[in-house]
Design an enzyme around this catalytic site. Structure first.
Site, PDB file in Angstrom:
ATOM      1  N   CYS A   1      33.945  39.417  34.987  1.00  0.00           N
ATOM      2  CA  CYS A   1      32.976  39.001  33.967  1.00  0.00           C
ATOM      3  C   CYS A   1      32.412  37.619  34.277  1.00  0.00           C
ATOM      4  O   CYS A   1      31.225  37.352  34.058  1.00  0.00           O
ATOM      5  CB  CYS A   1      33.625  38.967  32.586  1.00  0.00           C
ATOM      6  SG  CYS A   1      34.418  40.513  32.131  1.00  0.00           S
TER       7      CYS A   1
HETATM    8  C1  BEZ Z   1      37.531  41.618  34.860  1.00  0.00           C
HETATM    9  O1  BEZ Z   1      36.721  41.595  33.956  1.00  0.00           O
HETATM   10  O2  BEZ Z   1      37.599  40.731  35.681  1.00  0.00           O
HETATM   11  C2  BEZ Z   1      38.451  42.794  34.986  1.00  0.00           C
HETATM   12  C3  BEZ Z   1      38.666  43.602  33.911  1.00  0.00           C
HETATM   13  C4  BEZ Z   1      39.500  44.677  34.045  1.00  0.00           C
HETATM   14  C5  BEZ Z   1      40.108  44.978  35.257  1.00  0.00           C
HETATM   15  C6  BEZ Z   1      39.858  44.156  36.338  1.00  0.00           C
HETATM   16  C7  BEZ Z   1      39.023  43.059  36.205  1.00  0.00           C
END
Ligand code: BEZ
Length: 213
Positions: free
Chosen positions: A46
């Site tokens: 994100c």
């Molecule tokens: C992330 O948003 O970085 C993420 C979310 C779930 C699994 C792996 C990464």
């Protein structure tokens, strides 16, 4: 919650965001819109996504598109995380992030998929036209960062269809040949497509990409 489908009016809502309270339809005004959710603040994928959108915000502005992100974290968390995004992604977050702590918007837009994660939003993307109808819905898994060049590519395609009566073939990119939408009659073609066209089949008519203006 009603399933949202292409062509539906994007449900309106009022929500807290990092740029103040947003009434979605009022905030969109006459612009196109992209509403996209991410699973949580302070997560690696994100962080890169929001940094990427900040860096290419001008591309959305050029297309008269407003962008807004969303997660179920609170406003203070968003503000603190933005500091990290700005620092690590070498940018400045320049669009609102909705703090959907009460999950009103997430539920309204079916952004929580309990069999993937019962608490967090998945990576949903909605593209909304100026008439507020939903033009695209994509859902990505949490572990896959989105390709925002693809989102821009679809916006270009949608705008060419809306304003120039062409559709775009497989793997089309900006500047490449387009196809004339089937509703255009043969009589209309010369005035609508002064660059010419090639009739491959009566149902497949190719034309150079119309000029944007
Ligand atoms: C992330 O948003 O970085 C993420 C979310 C779930 C699994 C792996 C990464």
């Amino acid at each position: 919650m009603k399933t949202i489908r292409l062509g539906d009016v994007a449900p309106n809502f009022t929500a807290k965001s990092t740029e103040g309270e947003i009434n979605f339809h009022e905030w969109l005004g006459n612009s196109w819109g992209v509403l996209f959710s991410h699973p949580a603040d302070y997560t690696p994928v994100c962080t890169t996504e929001l940094g990427t959108v900040a860096k290419i915000k001008q591309e959305f502005d050029n297309r008269n598109v407003k962008v807004v992100a969303l997660s179920v974290d609170g406003l203070q968390s968003h503000y603190d995380w933005i500091t990290d995004i700005n620092e690590t992604q070498n940018t400045k977050v320049n669009f609102p992030i909705i703090a959907d702590e009460d999950r009103n918007v997430s539920v309204l837009y079916d952004m929580i998929h309990p069999n993937a994660d019962s608490k967090l939003t998945v990576r949903s993307v909605f593209i909304i036209a100026p008439d507020k109808t939903v033009k695209l819905i994509i859902t990505y898994p949490a572990s896959t960062g989105r390709n925002f060049d693809e989102i821009l590519r679809v916006i270009d395609s949608l705008q060419l269809t809306a304003y120039h009566k062409v559709a775009t073939p497989a793997n089309w990119n900006n500047g490449e040949d387009c196809v004339i939408v089937p509703s255009v009659t043969n009589e209309e073609i010369p005035s609508l497509f002064p660059k010419g066209h090639t009739e491959v089949k009566p149902y497949l008519k190719i034309t150079p990409q119309p000029n944007w203006n």
